[in-house]
Design a protein around this motif. Structure first.
Motif, short mmCIF file in Angstrom:
data_model
loop_
_atom_site.label_atom_id
_atom_site.label_comp_id
_atom_site.label_asym_id
_atom_site.label_seq_id
_atom_site.Cartn_x
_atom_site.Cartn_y
_atom_site.Cartn_z
N MET A 1 50.89 68.16 24.85
CA MET A 1 51.37 66.95 24.23
C MET A 1 50.28 65.88 24.36
SD MET A 1 54.83 64.94 25.33
CE MET A 1 55.63 66.49 25.47
N ASP A 2 49.56 65.62 23.28
CA ASP A 2 48.42 64.72 23.35
C ASP A 2 48.73 63.30 22.91
OD1 ASP A 2 48.84 65.60 20.78
OD2 ASP A 2 46.72 65.63 20.26
N ASN A 3 49.87 63.07 22.33
CA ASN A 3 50.25 61.75 21.86
C ASN A 3 50.91 60.97 23.00
OD1 ASN A 3 51.51 59.52 20.71
ND2 ASN A 3 52.06 60.61 18.85
N PRO A 4 50.33 59.82 23.39
CA PRO A 4 50.92 59.04 24.49
C PRO A 4 52.38 58.63 24.23
CG PRO A 4 48.71 58.26 24.02
CD PRO A 4 49.07 59.24 22.93
N ALA B 1 57.72 50.28 22.25
CA ALA B 1 57.78 49.23 21.23
C ALA B 1 56.39 48.68 20.96
CB ALA B 1 58.72 48.12 21.67
N ALA B 2 55.60 48.49 21.99
CA ALA B 2 54.22 47.99 21.82
C ALA B 2 53.39 48.98 21.03
CB ALA B 2 53.60 47.73 23.18
N ARG B 3 53.57 50.26 21.28
CA ARG B 3 52.84 51.29 20.52
C ARG B 3 53.24 51.29 19.06
NH1 ARG B 3 49.66 54.31 23.41
NH2 ARG B 3 50.00 54.53 25.64
N GLN C 1 59.15 61.80 26.39
CA GLN C 1 59.55 62.88 27.30
C GLN C 1 59.92 62.32 28.67
OE1 GLN C 1 60.15 66.06 26.47
NE2 GLN C 1 59.76 65.29 24.41
N VAL C 2 59.19 61.31 29.14
CA VAL C 2 59.52 60.66 30.41
C VAL C 2 60.88 59.98 30.30
CG1 VAL C 2 58.85 58.81 32.00
CG2 VAL C 2 57.12 60.39 31.14
N GLN C 3 61.13 59.32 29.17
CA GLN C 3 62.42 58.66 28.95
C GLN C 3 63.56 59.66 28.94
OE1 GLN C 3 62.56 56.06 25.54
NE2 GLN C 3 64.78 55.99 25.54
N ILE C 4 63.39 60.77 28.27
CA ILE C 4 64.43 61.80 28.23
C ILE C 4 64.70 62.33 29.64
CG2 ILE C 4 64.91 64.17 27.46
CD1 ILE C 4 63.43 63.39 24.82
N LYS C 5 63.65 62.57 30.40
CA LYS C 5 63.81 63.05 31.77
C LYS C 5 64.56 62.02 32.62
CE LYS C 5 61.24 64.78 35.71
NZ LYS C 5 60.60 64.02 36.74
N LEU C 6 64.19 60.76 32.48
CA LEU C 6 64.85 59.69 33.22
C LEU C 6 66.32 59.60 32.87
CD1 LEU C 6 64.40 57.27 35.17
CD2 LEU C 6 63.99 55.88 33.13
#
Length: 64
Positions: free
Chosen positions: A1-4, A57-59, A10-15
């Motif tokens: 997964m190269d897209n920040p 949102a910033a991205r 993915q981090v949000q889903i895990k959280l």
């Protein structure tokens, strides 16, 4: 997964999954969630989720 952004999602889903697991195990306390004390599970969760959403949102603003 190269897209920040994908990594943040993915981090949000895990959280969110960890939050659901916590609620299933401990129950949900709306009072503690809405007025969470410093360093509590709810406060830490809400802070981290807000940070992730702000980064996403910033991205989105810089890529449109």
């Amino acid at each position: 997964m190269d897209n920040p952004a994908n990594e943040l999602i993915q981090v949000q889903i895990k959280l969110q999954k960890e939050f659901l697991d916590y609620v299933h195990k401990n129950g949900f306390d709306y009072g503690a969630y809405s007025a969470s004390t410093p360093r509590s599970y709810y406060e830490t969760y809400r802070k981290r989720l807000r940070e992730i959403r702000e980064q996403l949102a910033a991205r989105m603003k810089t890529h449109h």
